[in-house]
Design a protein around this motif. Structure first.
Motif, PDB file in Angstrom:
ATOM      1  N   GLU A 241       0.924  -1.112   0.053  1.00 51.56           N
ATOM      2  CA  GLU A 241      -0.040   0.209   0.188  1.00 51.56           C
ATOM      3  C   GLU A 241       0.698   1.194  -0.004  1.00 51.56           C
ATOM      4  OE1 GLU A 241      -2.968   0.007   3.015  1.00 51.56           O
ATOM      5  OE2 GLU A 241      -4.054  -1.877   2.366  1.00 51.56           O
ATOM      6  N   LYS A 242       2.153   0.961  -0.220  1.00 44.38           N
ATOM      7  CA  LYS A 242       2.957   2.424  -0.454  1.00 44.38           C
ATOM      8  C   LYS A 242       3.449   2.312  -1.976  1.00 44.38           C
ATOM      9  CE  LYS A 242       4.572   4.868   2.248  1.00 44.38           C
ATOM     10  NZ  LYS A 242       4.265   6.069   2.765  1.00 44.38           N
ATOM     11  N   LEU A 243       3.607   3.693  -2.341  1.00 47.21           N
ATOM     12  CA  LEU A 243       4.184   3.774  -3.692  1.00 47.21           C
ATOM     13  C   LEU A 243       5.767   4.005  -3.610  1.00 47.21           C
ATOM     14  CD1 LEU A 243       2.932   3.894  -6.746  1.00 47.21           C
ATOM     15  CD2 LEU A 243       3.240   6.268  -6.372  1.00 47.21           C
ATOM     16  N   VAL A 244       6.281   3.032  -4.160  1.00 49.10           N
ATOM     17  CA  VAL A 244       7.909   2.770  -4.099  1.00 49.10           C
ATOM     18  C   VAL A 244       8.463   2.782  -5.463  1.00 49.10           C
ATOM     19  CG1 VAL A 244       7.962   1.884  -1.835  1.00 49.10           C
ATOM     20  CG2 VAL A 244       7.779   0.520  -4.088  1.00 49.10           C
ATOM     21  N   THR A 245       9.452   2.973  -5.536  1.00 53.40           N
ATOM     22  CA  THR A 245      10.349   3.085  -6.956  1.00 53.40           C
ATOM     23  C   THR A 245      11.448   1.832  -6.857  1.00 53.40           C
ATOM     24  OG1 THR A 245      11.372   4.225  -8.934  1.00 53.40           O
ATOM     25  CG2 THR A 245      11.962   4.897  -6.619  1.00 53.40           C
ATOM     26  N   LYS A 246      11.678   1.248  -8.104  1.00 55.66           N
ATOM     27  CA  LYS A 246      12.744   0.241  -8.209  1.00 55.66           C
ATOM     28  C   LYS A 246      13.991   0.933  -8.618  1.00 55.66           C
ATOM     29  CE  LYS A 246      10.288  -2.187 -11.340  1.00 55.66           C
ATOM     30  NZ  LYS A 246       9.827  -3.174 -11.990  1.00 55.66           N
ATOM     31  N   PHE A 247      14.137   2.051  -8.900  1.00 57.66           N
ATOM     32  CA  PHE A 247      15.121   2.901  -9.104  1.00 57.66           C
ATOM     33  C   PHE A 247      15.992   3.365  -7.969  1.00 57.66           C
ATOM     34  CE2 PHE A 247      17.230   7.001 -10.667  1.00 57.66           C
ATOM     35  CZ  PHE A 247      18.332   6.440 -11.491  1.00 57.66           C
TER      36      PHE A 247
ATOM     37  N   GLU B 143       9.147  13.472  -1.538  1.00 56.60           N
ATOM     38  CA  GLU B 143       8.009  14.120  -1.234  1.00 56.60           C
ATOM     39  C   GLU B 143       7.269  14.023  -2.519  1.00 56.60           C
ATOM     40  OE1 GLU B 143       9.414  18.054  -0.248  1.00 56.60           O
ATOM     41  OE2 GLU B 143      10.008  17.576   1.569  1.00 56.60           O
ATOM     42  N   TYR B 144       8.012  13.956  -3.724  1.00 57.71           N
ATOM     43  CA  TYR B 144       7.265  13.964  -4.944  1.00 57.71           C
ATOM     44  C   TYR B 144       6.642  12.607  -5.001  1.00 57.71           C
ATOM     45  CZ  TYR B 144      10.196  17.819  -6.790  1.00 57.71           C
ATOM     46  OH  TYR B 144      10.893  19.064  -7.059  1.00 57.71           O
ATOM     47  N   ILE B 145       7.231  11.450  -4.725  1.00 57.58           N
ATOM     48  CA  ILE B 145       6.732  10.268  -4.590  1.00 57.58           C
ATOM     49  C   ILE B 145       5.364  10.299  -3.751  1.00 57.58           C
ATOM     50  CG2 ILE B 145       7.092   7.725  -4.025  1.00 57.58           C
ATOM     51  CD1 ILE B 145       9.827   8.152  -5.096  1.00 57.58           C
ATOM     52  N   SER B 146       5.656  10.695  -2.472  1.00 49.73           N
ATOM     53  CA  SER B 146       4.496  10.847  -1.527  1.00 49.73           C
ATOM     54  C   SER B 146       3.397  11.642  -2.463  1.00 49.73           C
ATOM     55  CB  SER B 146       4.977  11.726  -0.294  1.00 49.73           C
ATOM     56  OG  SER B 146       3.986  11.706   0.422  1.00 49.73           O
ATOM     57  N   TYR B 147       3.571  12.620  -3.024  1.00 46.28           N
ATOM     58  CA  TYR B 147       2.621  13.358  -3.931  1.00 46.28           C
ATOM     59  C   TYR B 147       1.859  12.412  -4.952  1.00 46.28           C
ATOM     60  CZ  TYR B 147       0.335  16.518  -7.362  1.00 46.28           C
ATOM     61  OH  TYR B 147      -0.664  17.006  -8.196  1.00 46.28           O
ATOM     62  N   LEU B 148       2.608  11.703  -5.490  1.00 47.74           N
ATOM     63  CA  LEU B 148       2.085  10.765  -6.422  1.00 47.74           C
ATOM     64  C   LEU B 148       1.259   9.441  -5.762  1.00 47.74           C
ATOM     65  CD1 LEU B 148       4.913  10.732  -8.904  1.00 47.74           C
ATOM     66  CD2 LEU B 148       2.832  11.709  -9.389  1.00 47.74           C
ATOM     67  N   GLU B 149       1.698   9.275  -4.680  1.00 52.98           N
ATOM     68  CA  GLU B 149       1.122   8.251  -3.871  1.00 52.98           C
ATOM     69  C   GLU B 149      -0.331   8.452  -3.619  1.00 52.98           C
ATOM     70  OE1 GLU B 149       2.920   5.757  -0.580  1.00 52.98           O
ATOM     71  OE2 GLU B 149       1.531   6.859   0.423  1.00 52.98           O
TER      72      GLU B 149
ATOM     73  N   TYR C  19      -2.685   8.686  -6.988  1.00 54.43           N
ATOM     74  CA  TYR C  19      -2.928   7.655  -7.435  1.00 54.43           C
ATOM     75  C   TYR C  19      -3.706   6.585  -6.681  1.00 54.43           C
ATOM     76  CZ  TYR C  19      -0.656   8.862 -11.782  1.00 54.43           C
ATOM     77  OH  TYR C  19      -0.376   9.448 -13.078  1.00 54.43           O
ATOM     78  N   ARG C  20      -3.708   6.983  -5.297  1.00 54.81           N
ATOM     79  CA  ARG C  20      -4.140   6.000  -4.334  1.00 54.81           C
ATOM     80  C   ARG C  20      -5.751   5.759  -4.846  1.00 54.81           C
ATOM     81  NH1 ARG C  20      -2.698   3.898   0.010  1.00 54.81           N
ATOM     82  NH2 ARG C  20      -0.896   5.502   0.286  1.00 54.81           N
ATOM     83  N   GLY C  21      -6.128   4.561  -5.079  1.00 55.66           N
ATOM     84  CA  GLY C  21      -7.314   4.148  -5.612  1.00 55.66           C
ATOM     85  C   GLY C  21      -7.415   4.469  -7.298  1.00 55.66           C
TER      86      GLY C  21
END
Length: 231
Positions: free
Chosen positions: A57-63, A84-90, A93-95
């Motif tokens: 349930e967390k948005l993470v990057t493989k990079f 912070e950017y990834i948190s924004y995208l999380e 895109y949630r749902g």
């Protein structure tokens, strides 16, 4: 001279109509121009965004953007900024569905000329819903909705999708400021009216190259007008 590239891209058009001498160095003389730090930071951000996935349930990057930032000499605050950017995208895109396709490349042909269209992400058309294409914009200042409406690059990418799939896509841009960490998202859809000048601009580009015009001082009135449109 003949066109020294196999496919015509937005970046080529922008470079030629705004900095024809730099275009010549890059595409004819093959001069390797090292990226500036802002360009490198933007590339790292894109790499991180394009490899996002949901995990617990967390948005993470493989990079490994932290390792890449250290390698390129950036301070730790840039890693926190990308966090912070990834948190924004999380949150965005949630749902929702992440782009089904990443780093999509199209090579449609118009009047015998091959075009190059490279997208950061894409959701294919589904039923009556048109395709949705995605672009990430990083820089010192956020993109605005007004800038997005005026952007030839948005028109170019939308045109490429239209040529391949015969439907005008919805266009989403996520914009991030590398100065203050702010982020925003805009959505737009072009019309066929926006596409009417693209083929002519491409023809002017090819004609200019074939006639060895590599200085703004030699641009014809039509080429000057085109340079104002290719923003």
């Amino acid at each position: 001279m003949t066109l020294p590239v196999k496919a015509i891209s937005y970046s080529q058009l922008y470079s030629y109509f705004h900095h024809p001498d730099e275009w010549y160095d890059r595409y004819v003389r093959k001069v390797k121009i090292p990226p500036t730090q802002p360009m490198m930071l933007g590339t790292i951000c894109h790499e991180a965004f394009e490899q996002l996935e949901w995990k617990d349930e967390k948005l993470v990057t493989k990079f490994d953007y932290r390792g890449k930032l250290i390698q390129e000499g950036f301070m730790p605050d840039k890693a926190r900024m990308i966090d912070e950017y990834i948190s924004y995208l999380e949150n965005y895109y949630r749902g929702k569905e992440l782009p089904v396709e990443r780093e999509v490349s199209y090579y449609p042909v118009v009047n015998g000329l091959k075009l190059s269209v490279k997208l950061d992400g894409r959701w294919p058309a589904k039923g009556v819903r048109p395709a949705t294409i995605l672009d990430y914009k990083t820089g010192g200042t956020l993109w605005t909705e007004e800038k997005m409406h005026e952007s030839f690059q948005v028109t170019w990418y939308s045109f490429g999708e239209y040529l391949i799939n015969k439907r005008i896509p919805v266009f989403i841009v996520h914009t991030f400021s590398t100065k203050n960490g702010k982020a925003d998202t805009f959505q737009i859809k072009r019309t066929k009216e926006h596409f009417k000048h693209i083929t002519y601009i491409v023809k002017l580009y090819v004609k200019g190259v074939e006639q060895d015009i590599f200085s703004p001082g030699r641009f014809t009135p039509d080429m000057i007008k085109a340079s104002q449109m290719v923003n």
